[in-house]
Design an enzyme around this catalytic site. Sequence first.
Site, PDB file in Angstrom:
ATOM      1  N   ARG A  89       0.914  -1.135  -0.238  1.00 31.94           N
ATOM      2  CA  ARG A  89       0.143  -0.395   0.014  1.00 31.94           C
ATOM      3  C   ARG A  89       0.828   1.379  -0.745  1.00 31.94           C
ATOM      4  NH1 ARG A  89      -3.066  -3.028   3.677  1.00 31.94           N
ATOM      5  NH2 ARG A  89      -5.014  -3.720   1.896  1.00 31.94           N
ATOM      6  N   LYS A 109       2.352  11.370 -11.407  1.00 26.80           N
ATOM      7  CA  LYS A 109       1.532  10.453 -12.174  1.00 26.80           C
ATOM      8  C   LYS A 109       2.236   9.172 -12.441  1.00 26.80           C
ATOM      9  CE  LYS A 109      -0.947  13.371 -14.867  1.00 26.80           C
ATOM     10  NZ  LYS A 109      -0.765  13.415 -16.916  1.00 26.80           N
ATOM     11  N   GLU A 133       9.417  17.793 -25.560  1.00 30.65           N
ATOM     12  CA  GLU A 133       8.548  18.155 -24.850  1.00 30.65           C
ATOM     13  C   GLU A 133       9.017  19.727 -24.109  1.00 30.65           C
ATOM     14  OE1 GLU A 133       6.100  17.372 -21.986  1.00 30.65           O
ATOM     15  OE2 GLU A 133       5.838  14.633 -23.216  1.00 30.65           O
ATOM     16  N   LYS A 165       7.139  22.998 -14.741  1.00 27.68           N
ATOM     17  CA  LYS A 165       6.575  21.559 -13.844  1.00 27.68           C
ATOM     18  C   LYS A 165       6.290  21.116 -12.206  1.00 27.68           C
ATOM     19  CE  LYS A 165       4.399  17.290 -14.523  1.00 27.68           C
ATOM     20  NZ  LYS A 165       4.869  16.473 -15.028  1.00 27.68           N
ATOM     21  N   GLU A 204      -4.601  17.728 -11.657  1.00 32.50           N
ATOM     22  CA  GLU A 204      -5.221  17.258 -13.231  1.00 32.50           C
ATOM     23  C   GLU A 204      -6.839  18.237 -13.415  1.00 32.50           C
ATOM     24  OE1 GLU A 204      -4.528  14.252 -15.986  1.00 32.50           O
ATOM     25  OE2 GLU A 204      -3.463  15.634 -17.381  1.00 32.50           O
ATOM     26  N   ARG A 215      -3.196  21.528 -14.928  1.00 30.59           N
ATOM     27  CA  ARG A 215      -1.850  20.403 -15.614  1.00 30.59           C
ATOM     28  C   ARG A 215      -2.378  20.143 -16.315  1.00 30.59           C
ATOM     29  NH1 ARG A 215       0.109  15.457 -11.630  1.00 30.59           N
ATOM     30  NH2 ARG A 215       1.849  14.371 -13.053  1.00 30.59           N
ATOM     31  N   ASN A 247      -0.450  18.652 -21.327  1.00 35.70           N
ATOM     32  CA  ASN A 247      -0.365  17.763 -22.069  1.00 35.70           C
ATOM     33  C   ASN A 247      -0.883  18.605 -23.980  1.00 35.70           C
ATOM     34  OD1 ASN A 247      -1.292  15.376 -20.699  1.00 35.70           O
ATOM     35  ND2 ASN A 247      -3.113  16.591 -19.616  1.00 35.70           N
ATOM     36  N   HIS A 302      -0.341  16.548 -26.711  1.00 34.68           N
ATOM     37  CA  HIS A 302       0.198  15.296 -26.563  1.00 34.68           C
ATOM     38  C   HIS A 302      -1.263  14.325 -26.693  1.00 34.68           C
ATOM     39  CE1 HIS A 302       3.071  16.199 -23.891  1.00 34.68           C
ATOM     40  NE2 HIS A 302       3.312  14.797 -23.752  1.00 34.68           N
ATOM     41  N   HIS A 338      -0.243  11.264 -28.456  1.00 31.64           N
ATOM     42  CA  HIS A 338      -0.340   9.632 -28.095  1.00 31.64           C
ATOM     43  C   HIS A 338      -1.055   8.803 -28.904  1.00 31.64           C
ATOM     44  CE1 HIS A 338      -0.040  10.917 -23.401  1.00 31.64           C
ATOM     45  NE2 HIS A 338       1.231  10.321 -23.830  1.00 31.64           N
ATOM     46  N   HIS A 341       8.575   9.097 -28.801  1.00 31.32           N
ATOM     47  CA  HIS A 341       7.609  10.056 -27.802  1.00 31.32           C
ATOM     48  C   HIS A 341       7.292  11.711 -28.063  1.00 31.32           C
ATOM     49  CE1 HIS A 341       4.580  11.941 -24.352  1.00 31.32           C
ATOM     50  NE2 HIS A 341       5.392  12.781 -23.907  1.00 31.32           N
TER      51      HIS A 341
HETATM   52  N1  GLY Z   1       3.400  14.460 -18.051  1.00 29.17           N
HETATM   53  C1  GLY Z   1       2.041  14.976 -17.582  1.00 29.17           C
HETATM   54  C2  GLY Z   1       1.926  15.230 -15.987  1.00 29.17           C
HETATM   55  O1  GLY Z   1       2.472  15.321 -16.274  1.00 29.17           O
HETATM   56  O2  GLY Z   1       0.429  16.035 -16.427  1.00 29.17           O
END
Ligand code: GLY
Length: 364
Positions: free
Chosen positions: A125, A147, A189, A233, A243, A247, A251, A254, A258, A271
Amino acid sequence: MNFREIMVSSSSGPYAIRLGNGIREQIPDLLQTLGFPKNEKVGLISNETVRVLHANALSSRLEKKGYPVVNFDFHDGESYKTMDSVMSCLDKLLSVKWERKNPLIVLGGGVTGDMGGFVGSVLLRGVPVIHVPTTVVGQVDSSIGGKTGVDHSEGKNLIGSFYPPKAVWIDPSYLETLSLRERRSGLGEVIKYAMIGDKKLLEFLDSALETLASKNFDREVWEKAIFSCASDKARIVSEDEKESGIRMNLNFGHTFGHALERVTGYQGLLHGEAVGLGMIVAARIGTLLGITEKGTEEIIVDFLQQAHLPYEWPKEIAYRDLERYLRNDKKSSSGMVTLVLPVRPGEVVRTNQYELSVLGSAIP
Ligand code: GLY
């Protein structure tokens, strides 16, 4: 040695990003400073490629300083970002009687970071995770903000959790062993951070992009670029960890990026290359909707060209191939998708939901 420090707020308390060339040599000391005593087990989660390049050296350094190390390597590549890989790592750690107090150091790129973080979030956990990213995407983006997760056959990153690390230690000199193509891909990026709001980075890239994209690795210039992105960031995820607002701006590029990666089975485009093309599509959609100022797409294309990144849509990929994956994007629902579109360089907006079927007109 003096390292730069950036603080991040999270629901599990604040954590520090430490950044500087040479930080890898300080990792045992940093571990002790963070409250993990010598003689207690440490996990070093990496991948087969990074193991040879850097993880063996780090493992020896930790052992020499008195930390017993349990090593585990994922197979390298996005196609291994699966629950099976996560299970193998959990099996290994449980087989050596892992305890909640034992930290995991996750050394590698975005894929290793996402999986190592996920292992840390579910093992017993939750055990402490420290990210030590070794790729551009890892250093400027994915190691910060908690994330974690794996891909599913229906799409990228569809299984996972938000799990803030205990610390992030970034050593730009790790990038020196990346192939030129991978390093340049990471610039996709970096350009994204400039486009979504970092005006100083926009100016910096005007003069530094050529150096960043060159064959010769310039540690100081890379450290500056990474510091700007990591600071952006940190600020963004501190304000919006889960998010629900700002946040989402990360994206930018993206949604289509993606889908492009998925449609090419993660074999065709790296990427950052896919994100670059995704930013162009976003600018085209923004132009169609009257949101994006004239000239913005050209500036993105110019940056991508300077970074030696693809800027022309792959002829073999049609919109209908992407649509299924756009539908499965985490940000889409009932056939509608929320888009992050550029207004001008340095400013983006999050749009209301658009019908996926109308977006095809932005793709040639
Ligand atoms: N890579 C995008 C984020 O961490 O929200």
